[in-house]
Design a protein around this motif. Structure first.
Motif, mmCIF file in Angstrom:
data_model
loop_
_atom_site.group_PDB
_atom_site.id
_atom_site.type_symbol
_atom_site.label_atom_id
_atom_site.label_comp_id
_atom_site.label_asym_id
_atom_site.label_seq_id
_atom_site.Cartn_x
_atom_site.Cartn_y
_atom_site.Cartn_z
ATOM 1 N N PHE A 1 0.761 -1.170 0.014
ATOM 2 C CA PHE A 1 0.062 0.108 -0.122
ATOM 3 C C PHE A 1 1.037 1.279 0.002
ATOM 4 N N GLY A 2 0.353 2.451 -0.253
ATOM 5 C CA GLY A 2 1.171 3.793 -0.351
ATOM 6 C C GLY A 2 2.304 3.656 -1.480
ATOM 7 N N THR A 3 1.962 2.950 -2.439
ATOM 8 C CA THR A 3 2.781 2.757 -3.441
ATOM 9 C C THR A 3 3.335 4.048 -4.166
ATOM 10 N N ARG A 4 4.500 4.311 -4.532
ATOM 11 C CA ARG A 4 5.124 5.440 -5.027
ATOM 12 C C ARG A 4 6.113 5.049 -6.124
ATOM 13 N N ARG A 5 5.758 5.415 -7.142
ATOM 14 C CA ARG A 5 6.597 5.291 -8.304
ATOM 15 C C ARG A 5 7.708 6.461 -8.601
ATOM 16 N N PHE A 6 8.944 5.952 -8.972
ATOM 17 C CA PHE A 6 9.798 6.968 -9.286
ATOM 18 C C PHE A 6 10.947 6.551 -10.350
ATOM 19 N N HIS A 7 11.903 7.221 -10.608
ATOM 20 C CA HIS A 7 12.667 7.008 -11.610
ATOM 21 C C HIS A 7 14.217 6.985 -10.870
ATOM 22 N N ASP A 8 15.035 6.120 -11.361
ATOM 23 C CA ASP A 8 16.339 6.176 -10.645
ATOM 24 C C ASP A 8 17.274 6.004 -11.867
ATOM 25 N N GLU B 1 8.572 2.534 -4.560
ATOM 26 C CA GLU B 1 8.425 2.314 -3.217
ATOM 27 C C GLU B 1 7.214 2.068 -2.674
ATOM 28 N N PHE B 2 7.147 0.989 -1.607
ATOM 29 C CA PHE B 2 5.952 0.639 -1.187
ATOM 30 C C PHE B 2 5.890 0.409 0.463
ATOM 31 N N LEU B 3 4.821 0.352 1.142
ATOM 32 C CA LEU B 3 4.647 0.006 2.407
ATOM 33 C C LEU B 3 4.124 -1.354 2.516
ATOM 34 N N LEU B 4 4.344 -2.166 3.428
ATOM 35 C CA LEU B 4 3.385 -3.301 3.968
ATOM 36 C C LEU B 4 3.688 -3.629 5.167
ATOM 37 N N HIS B 5 2.794 -4.346 5.519
ATOM 38 C CA HIS B 5 2.507 -4.835 7.121
ATOM 39 C C HIS B 5 2.945 -6.425 7.034
ATOM 40 N N ARG C 1 -2.850 -9.952 10.037
ATOM 41 C CA ARG C 1 -3.717 -9.231 11.203
ATOM 42 C C ARG C 1 -2.904 -8.212 12.226
ATOM 43 N N HIS C 2 -2.003 -7.800 11.842
ATOM 44 C CA HIS C 2 -1.502 -6.531 12.341
ATOM 45 C C HIS C 2 -1.212 -5.433 11.589
ATOM 46 N N ALA C 3 -1.284 -4.152 12.053
ATOM 47 C CA ALA C 3 -1.090 -3.134 11.130
ATOM 48 C C ALA C 3 0.380 -2.513 11.450
ATOM 49 N N ARG C 4 1.142 -3.255 12.573
ATOM 50 C CA ARG C 4 2.262 -2.872 12.757
ATOM 51 C C ARG C 4 3.348 -3.961 12.702
ATOM 52 N N PRO C 5 4.579 -3.987 12.256
ATOM 53 C CA PRO C 5 5.314 -2.765 12.024
ATOM 54 C C PRO C 5 4.760 -2.374 10.513
ATOM 55 N N GLU C 6 5.312 -1.151 10.143
ATOM 56 C CA GLU C 6 4.968 -0.609 8.830
ATOM 57 C C GLU C 6 6.425 -0.595 8.027
ATOM 58 N N ILE C 7 6.670 -1.679 7.138
ATOM 59 C CA ILE C 7 7.998 -1.646 6.460
ATOM 60 C C ILE C 7 8.047 -0.825 5.258
ATOM 61 N N VAL C 8 9.026 -0.269 4.807
ATOM 62 C CA VAL C 8 9.102 0.562 3.655
ATOM 63 C C VAL C 8 9.925 -0.347 2.780
ATOM 64 N N ALA C 9 9.762 -0.776 1.478
ATOM 65 C CA ALA C 9 10.304 -1.512 0.687
ATOM 66 C C ALA C 9 10.444 -0.836 -0.689
ATOM 67 N N VAL C 10 11.736 -0.791 -1.529
ATOM 68 C CA VAL C 10 12.121 -0.252 -2.673
ATOM 69 C C VAL C 10 12.603 -1.575 -3.426
ATOM 70 N N ALA C 11 11.834 -1.403 -4.832
ATOM 71 C CA ALA C 11 12.401 -2.249 -5.890
ATOM 72 C C ALA C 11 12.343 -1.591 -7.083
ATOM 73 N N PRO C 12 13.308 -2.094 -8.225
ATOM 74 C CA PRO C 12 12.873 -1.795 -9.504
ATOM 75 C C PRO C 12 11.740 -2.409 -10.110
ATOM 76 N N ILE C 13 10.907 -1.659 -10.880
ATOM 77 C CA ILE C 13 9.888 -2.271 -11.822
ATOM 78 C C ILE C 13 10.151 -3.247 -12.765
ATOM 79 N N LYS C 14 9.757 -4.271 -12.803
ATOM 80 C CA LYS C 14 10.046 -5.390 -13.738
ATOM 81 C C LYS C 14 9.003 -5.150 -15.013
ATOM 82 N N ASP C 15 7.922 -5.173 -14.525
ATOM 83 C CA ASP C 15 6.759 -5.355 -15.548
ATOM 84 C C ASP C 15 5.518 -4.542 -14.916
#
Length: 157
Positions: free
Chosen positions: A40-47, A54-58, A62-76
């Protein structure tokens, strides 16, 4: 000589070392073609001209915590039909997965899985020719991780 494939249960703890610093409980779903991870909270950007997300995930069910930020190249980006029959266009990333002694590259679609029981699905494309499934057992290639959950819950208080 044919290599024996490891047997996995219907749910396993999967490590995604390039994305997360902790294992995530995944449902093994041979009925799903592609694998999926909660986002959720997906944000596209260029590098350097390349598309990234960049996206968030729980990571814990059944838990809203922790909230982790993950970043990855878009493949498709692909149209995916979910279990309720609805089609949606999803971002696809590729990352390394580890289950037991097996490491391999995996494609994951990003989808909101807040209402689903598992934050990750491991689909048949990811397990094909790598594993056999024992649908009556859990955690055949991974240990239960109650300490991971407990430590994360304490850290997020």
């Amino acid at each position: 000589m044919k290599r024996e494939r490891p047997v996995i249960g219907w749910r396993e703890w999967v490590e995604l070392p390039e994305l997360l610093g902790l294992p995530i409980k995944a449902k093994i779903d041979s009925g799903a073609r592609t694998s999926s991870i909660h986002s959720f909270g997906t944000r596209r950007f260029h590098d350097g001209g390349a598309p990234w997300v960049e996206f968030l995930l729980h990571p814990i069910q059944r838990h809203a915590r922790p909230e982790i930020v993950a970043v990855a190249p878009i493949k498709d980006e692909r149209w995916v039909t979910s279990s309720n029959g609805e089609s949606e266009k999803r971002i696809v990333i590729e990352t390394m997965a580890r289950l037991g002694a097996t490491d391999w590259p995996i494609e994951l679609t990003l989808a909101s899985r807040d209402v689903m029981g598992f934050r990750m699905l491991l689909g048949r494309e990811a397990i094909r020719r790598r594993f056999l499934i024992d649908p009556g057992r859990s955690f055949r290639q991974s240990e239960r991780h109650p300490t991971v959950i407990e430590s994360l819950e304490q850290a997020s208080l």
